[in-house]
Design a protein around this motif. Structure first.
Motif, PDB file in Angstrom:
ATOM      1  N   VAL A 105       0.899  -1.078   0.010  1.00  0.00           N
ATOM      2  CA  VAL A 105       0.065   0.069   0.002  1.00  0.00           C
ATOM      3  C   VAL A 105       0.743   1.372   0.061  1.00  0.00           C
ATOM      4  O   VAL A 105       0.649   2.241  -0.822  1.00  0.00           O
ATOM      5  N   GLY A 106       2.093   1.415   0.557  1.00  0.00           N
ATOM      6  CA  GLY A 106       2.923   2.427   0.844  1.00  0.00           C
ATOM      7  C   GLY A 106       3.493   2.524  -0.735  1.00  0.00           C
ATOM      8  O   GLY A 106       3.513   3.766  -0.978  1.00  0.00           O
ATOM      9  N   ILE A 107       3.920   1.452  -1.441  1.00  0.00           N
ATOM     10  CA  ILE A 107       4.331   1.753  -2.765  1.00  0.00           C
ATOM     11  C   ILE A 107       3.303   2.302  -3.703  1.00  0.00           C
ATOM     12  O   ILE A 107       3.358   3.178  -4.173  1.00  0.00           O
ATOM     13  N   ASP A 108       1.936   1.793  -3.566  1.00  0.00           N
ATOM     14  CA  ASP A 108       0.994   2.365  -4.336  1.00  0.00           C
ATOM     15  C   ASP A 108       0.590   3.709  -3.986  1.00  0.00           C
ATOM     16  O   ASP A 108       0.325   4.530  -4.835  1.00  0.00           O
ATOM     17  N   MET A 109       0.678   4.058  -2.600  1.00  0.00           N
ATOM     18  CA  MET A 109       0.491   5.582  -2.259  1.00  0.00           C
ATOM     19  C   MET A 109       1.394   6.451  -3.103  1.00  0.00           C
ATOM     20  O   MET A 109       0.991   7.504  -3.628  1.00  0.00           O
ATOM     21  N   THR A 110       2.583   6.082  -3.025  1.00  0.00           N
ATOM     22  CA  THR A 110       3.679   6.754  -3.906  1.00  0.00           C
ATOM     23  C   THR A 110       3.375   6.935  -5.243  1.00  0.00           C
ATOM     24  O   THR A 110       3.600   8.295  -5.839  1.00  0.00           O
ATOM     25  N   ILE A 111       2.937   5.972  -5.872  1.00  0.00           N
ATOM     26  CA  ILE A 111       2.654   5.897  -7.450  1.00  0.00           C
ATOM     27  C   ILE A 111       1.603   6.724  -7.429  1.00  0.00           C
ATOM     28  O   ILE A 111       1.513   7.512  -8.609  1.00  0.00           O
ATOM     29  N   ASP A 112       0.284   6.610  -6.584  1.00  0.00           N
ATOM     30  CA  ASP A 112      -0.804   7.438  -6.929  1.00  0.00           C
ATOM     31  C   ASP A 112      -0.440   9.013  -6.689  1.00  0.00           C
ATOM     32  O   ASP A 112      -0.948   9.989  -7.356  1.00  0.00           O
ATOM     33  N   GLY A 113       0.590   9.452  -5.768  1.00  0.00           N
ATOM     34  CA  GLY A 113       0.817  10.820  -5.626  1.00  0.00           C
ATOM     35  C   GLY A 113       1.639  11.327  -7.073  1.00  0.00           C
ATOM     36  O   GLY A 113       1.227  12.395  -7.376  1.00  0.00           O
ATOM     37  N   VAL A 114       2.547  10.197  -7.605  1.00  0.00           N
ATOM     38  CA  VAL A 114       3.135  10.799  -8.748  1.00  0.00           C
ATOM     39  C   VAL A 114       2.010  11.077  -9.887  1.00  0.00           C
ATOM     40  O   VAL A 114       2.221  12.015 -10.473  1.00  0.00           O
ATOM     41  N   LEU A 115       1.135  10.310  -9.831  1.00  0.00           N
ATOM     42  CA  LEU A 115       0.102  10.258 -10.699  1.00  0.00           C
ATOM     43  C   LEU A 115      -0.901  11.411 -10.770  1.00  0.00           C
ATOM     44  O   LEU A 115      -0.954  12.285 -11.596  1.00  0.00           O
ATOM     45  N   ILE A 116      -1.063  11.838  -9.326  1.00  0.00           N
ATOM     46  CA  ILE A 116      -1.883  13.199  -9.014  1.00  0.00           C
ATOM     47  C   ILE A 116      -1.034  14.445  -9.689  1.00  0.00           C
ATOM     48  O   ILE A 116      -1.430  15.433 -10.261  1.00  0.00           O
ATOM     49  N   GLY A 117       0.348  14.433  -9.261  1.00  0.00           N
ATOM     50  CA  GLY A 117       1.304  15.589  -9.542  1.00  0.00           C
ATOM     51  C   GLY A 117       1.331  15.677 -11.034  1.00  0.00           C
ATOM     52  O   GLY A 117       1.039  16.985 -11.569  1.00  0.00           O
ATOM     53  N   VAL A 118       1.459  14.475 -12.000  1.00  0.00           N
ATOM     54  CA  VAL A 118       1.519  14.598 -13.312  1.00  0.00           C
ATOM     55  C   VAL A 118       0.157  15.089 -13.830  1.00  0.00           C
ATOM     56  O   VAL A 118       0.281  15.947 -15.074  1.00  0.00           O
ATOM     57  N   SER A 119      -0.847  14.672 -13.342  1.00  0.00           N
ATOM     58  CA  SER A 119      -2.009  14.913 -13.907  1.00  0.00           C
ATOM     59  C   SER A 119      -2.348  16.495 -13.780  1.00  0.00           C
ATOM     60  O   SER A 119      -2.786  17.165 -14.641  1.00  0.00           O
ATOM     61  N   PHE A 120      -1.781  17.133 -12.707  1.00  0.00           N
ATOM     62  CA  PHE A 120      -1.981  18.526 -12.531  1.00  0.00           C
ATOM     63  C   PHE A 120      -0.980  19.417 -13.568  1.00  0.00           C
ATOM     64  O   PHE A 120      -1.422  20.494 -13.837  1.00  0.00           O
ATOM     65  N   LEU A 121      -0.002  19.005 -13.427  1.00  0.00           N
ATOM     66  CA  LEU A 121       0.930  19.275 -14.710  1.00  0.00           C
ATOM     67  C   LEU A 121       0.467  19.242 -15.960  1.00  0.00           C
ATOM     68  O   LEU A 121       0.516  20.261 -16.783  1.00  0.00           O
ATOM     69  N   ASP A 122      -0.382  18.195 -16.386  1.00  0.00           N
ATOM     70  CA  ASP A 122      -0.799  17.974 -17.797  1.00  0.00           C
ATOM     71  C   ASP A 122      -2.180  18.895 -17.867  1.00  0.00           C
ATOM     72  O   ASP A 122      -2.285  19.696 -19.094  1.00  0.00           O
ATOM     73  N   ASN A 123      -3.004  18.931 -16.851  1.00  0.00           N
ATOM     74  CA  ASN A 123      -4.342  19.550 -16.956  1.00  0.00           C
ATOM     75  C   ASN A 123      -4.678  19.503 -15.701  1.00  0.00           C
ATOM     76  O   ASN A 123      -5.113  18.562 -15.001  1.00  0.00           O
TER      77      ASN A 123
END
Length: 238
Positions: A105-123
């Protein structure tokens, strides 16, 4: 500033994880209630992927999409394999029964955080929807993480688990925004495709599989579509 905006919406997921932890400490949900939450979360995440992420990667070069999806699937399969190894070797001493779940779950949380950050950068609009959808997922993971811990563990230590999940999520957001700010094109497309595959894996191989261990009911099935419709309408109105 993108980082401030991303973290402000990520705070919703962090709070959701803590709320899930509190619920698990004071009133652990029944198996049927867990199944209902899992169905709802699966609908929410599915809608976020289909309404937000997939349209963003649809117009990209096919090889970029294939690469991102391949990395996403391989990563999630690797994480699943890692959890089996941890469980088999009883890593974690007296917390061995929970250590596999917590690490994954810790690994998944980190991946989810990266996805949120990139999503904000893109749109930024996409980032808002993804952050809202993942808040539902984190609520369930907060419950699951605390429920997996030994009963004799103190309440403070139990609540520290969803707090750490939130910290990892925020760290993923921060690192991705700072490292990829100003980056466009193929790298962003690969990460968005990677995130789409990872979230679809989460829905099909984690949420719905675990929810299926409890007999299906009309309520649990309906909640999947309620979750899907909620995010779909949010996307239309945003």
């Amino acid at each position: 500033m993108v980082l401030v905006q991303a973290l402000s919406y990520t705070a919703l997921a962090v709070v959701a994880g803590l709320v899930g932890g509190v619920i698990a400490v004071y009133s652990p949900p029944s198996p049927q209630m867990e199944s209902n939450i899992q169905h709802f979360a699966a609908g929410v995440v599915t809608a976020a992927v289909t309404a937000e992420l997939l349209p963003d990667v649809h117009g990209r070069a096919p090889q970029i999409v294939v690469l991102g999806f391949a990395i996403g699937v391989a990563t999630m399969l690797g994480i699943h394999r890692l959890s089996k190894i941890i469980d088999k070797r009883d890593i974690g001493g007296q917390y061995a029964s929970a250590s596999g779940l917590l690490i994954i779950v810790g690994i998944d949380m980190t991946i989810d955080g990266v996805l949120i950050g990139v999503s904000f950068l893109d749109n930024p609009d996409t980032g808002v929807i993804i952050a809202a959808a993942l808040a539902i997922e984190v609520l369930f993971l907060g419950v699951a993480g605390v429920v997996a811990l030994p009963r004799e563990m103190s309440m403070a230590r139990k609540l520290a688990v969803p707090a750490v999940f939130g910290l990892l999520l925020a760290s993923g957001v921060t690192v991705s925004v700072l490292a990829l700010g100003g980056v466009t094109g193929a790298p962003i497309a690969v990460i968005l495709a990677f995130g789409s595959a990872a979230l679809l894996y989460l829905v099909t191989e984690e949420l719905l599989v675990k929810a299926g261990k409890v007999p299906e009911t009309p309520v649990s099935t309906t909640l999947f579509f309620v979750g899907f419709l909620a995010i779909f309408l949010l996307d239309m109105l945003h």
